[in-house]
Design an enzyme around this catalytic site. Sequence first.
Site, PDB file in Angstrom:
ATOM      1  N   LYS A  78      -6.262   3.409  -1.200  1.00  0.00           N
ATOM      2  CA  LYS A  78      -5.524   3.877   0.026  1.00  0.00           C
ATOM      3  C   LYS A  78      -6.361   4.269   0.855  1.00  0.00           C
ATOM      4  CE  LYS A  78      -2.093   2.642  -3.007  1.00  0.00           C
ATOM      5  NZ  LYS A  78      -1.138   2.983  -3.428  1.00  0.00           N
TER       6      LYS A  78
HETATM    7  C1  PLP Z   1      -0.278   3.149  -4.585  1.00  0.00           C
HETATM    8  C2  PLP Z   1       1.142   3.095  -4.173  1.00  0.00           C
HETATM    9  C3  PLP Z   1       2.303   3.746  -4.823  1.00  0.00           C
HETATM   10  C4  PLP Z   1       1.756   4.985  -5.911  1.00  0.00           C
HETATM   11  O1  PLP Z   1       0.992   5.882  -5.339  1.00  0.00           O
HETATM   12  P1  PLP Z   1       0.223   6.673  -6.675  1.00  0.00           P
HETATM   13  O2  PLP Z   1      -0.461   7.838  -5.733  1.00  0.00           O
HETATM   14  O3  PLP Z   1      -0.817   6.023  -7.373  1.00  0.00           O
HETATM   15  O4  PLP Z   1       1.148   7.387  -7.283  1.00  0.00           O
HETATM   16  C5  PLP Z   1       3.852   3.742  -4.686  1.00  0.00           C
HETATM   17  N1  PLP Z   1       4.177   2.791  -3.749  1.00  0.00           N
HETATM   18  C6  PLP Z   1       3.161   1.907  -3.010  1.00  0.00           C
HETATM   19  C7  PLP Z   1       3.740   0.971  -2.145  1.00  0.00           C
HETATM   20  C8  PLP Z   1       1.868   2.018  -3.351  1.00  0.00           C
HETATM   21  O5  PLP Z   1       1.052   1.197  -2.784  1.00  0.00           O
END
Ligand code: PLP
Length: 391
Positions: free
Chosen positions: A188
């Site tokens: 992210k």
């Molecule tokens: C990465 C992601 C998640 C989960 O995030 P985590 O921090 O790994 O729990 C949830 N929704 C979307 C759209 C994502 O891209």
Amino acid sequence: MPTGAPNVYDAEPIPEAARAEIERLLSSGDLFRYTAAADAPVALLEAEFAALMGTRYALAVSSCSAALFLALKALDLPKGAKVLIPAFTFAAVPSSVVHAECEPVLVEVGENYRVNMADFAAKLPGAGAVMISHMRGHTSDMDAIMALCDAAGIPVIEDAAHSLGTVWGGRNIGTIGKVGCFSFQSYKMLNAGEGGIMITDDPEIAARAIIMSGAYETNWKKHPGLSNSCAHWQNKLPLYNLRMQNLSAAVIRPQLPLVAERVEKGRANHDHVAARLNTSAHLEVPEPLGPEVRAPDSIQFNLVGGWTDEQALGFQAGTKARGVAVQVFGLSDGNARAFWNWQFLGDQPDLPQTRAMLMRACDVRLPTRLTEAELAYIADAIIDAATEVRG
Ligand SMILES: *Cc1c(COP(=O)(O)O)cnc(C)c1O
């Protein structure tokens, strides 16, 4: 990998500025967010993130999934409440709904990756909450969603896990619904390996989430401006212990000043590759909705003009051979973003529109660090692979 193929797999490196603080934390052993009397790295991160987003409260936790779960719990929905989610999302989203003992209701998503508003409106009556995933930053019609939900008194949680920096009608994504949740997982915009944060302007929701995240005894006193609400909820809610630890905050904080630059670079990278892909008759990058200004670190595009599954698989293999592994969401093995792989939900009605989209929608990472030559390589590899299959 062929020579010249860029590395789109690695995450963003951590700024040098993080090292001194990490060393200090290692030397002192001060890793727990509630040990220090004040100014713990996690508390500072919360204040800085709230300021960045323009919200009153932020709560840093162990993942975005934890934030989504806590957001649902903080809404105090009755057990078994229906929660609308887009059928195109990451498996963690229906999982958070199941974890909160609610029932996910999957809503159709169109070939532009956005919620089908007719299906949304049809499924909304009787829902306890709505959780909108801005998948890869693609923003559904938040004006229409908020109008319908506000009229029905249904709270909206924004899953902005992968959308930090996206703006809708001049507003930061994650600040439009009652709660916004973001991820600090390595792929992210802000990379801490793992981590998440939820933001809200609602003191009751913030207080309830803080207690349940594991602010036991009077640790909630280290969250500013919420004494009355937190004192009220102390010992009345379970503690799920989903806290963030100080090392994660120390990794994230020096990246906050880089967000604007990463957003700008990501947008330029995306638009550069999108313009090239759109020159091919076989490929199409869907247009965003008018109010959206996205902050992408990846690109999604559709195989258009009547591809067979076999051709799409051939294209996927062709990009891999060129060192740019494009994934067709619905044709890559066990993809966690394909709803039919969410077997933990049990039998679900089919979602033909979302299914058709997933079978032709392609995904490739475009880390902001890529050079123009690397972006050109990626675009050419994709176009060549498509031309090879389709002539
Ligand atoms: C990465 C992601 C998640 C989960 O995030 P985590 O921090 O790994 O729990 C949830 N929704 C979307 C759209 C994502 O891209």
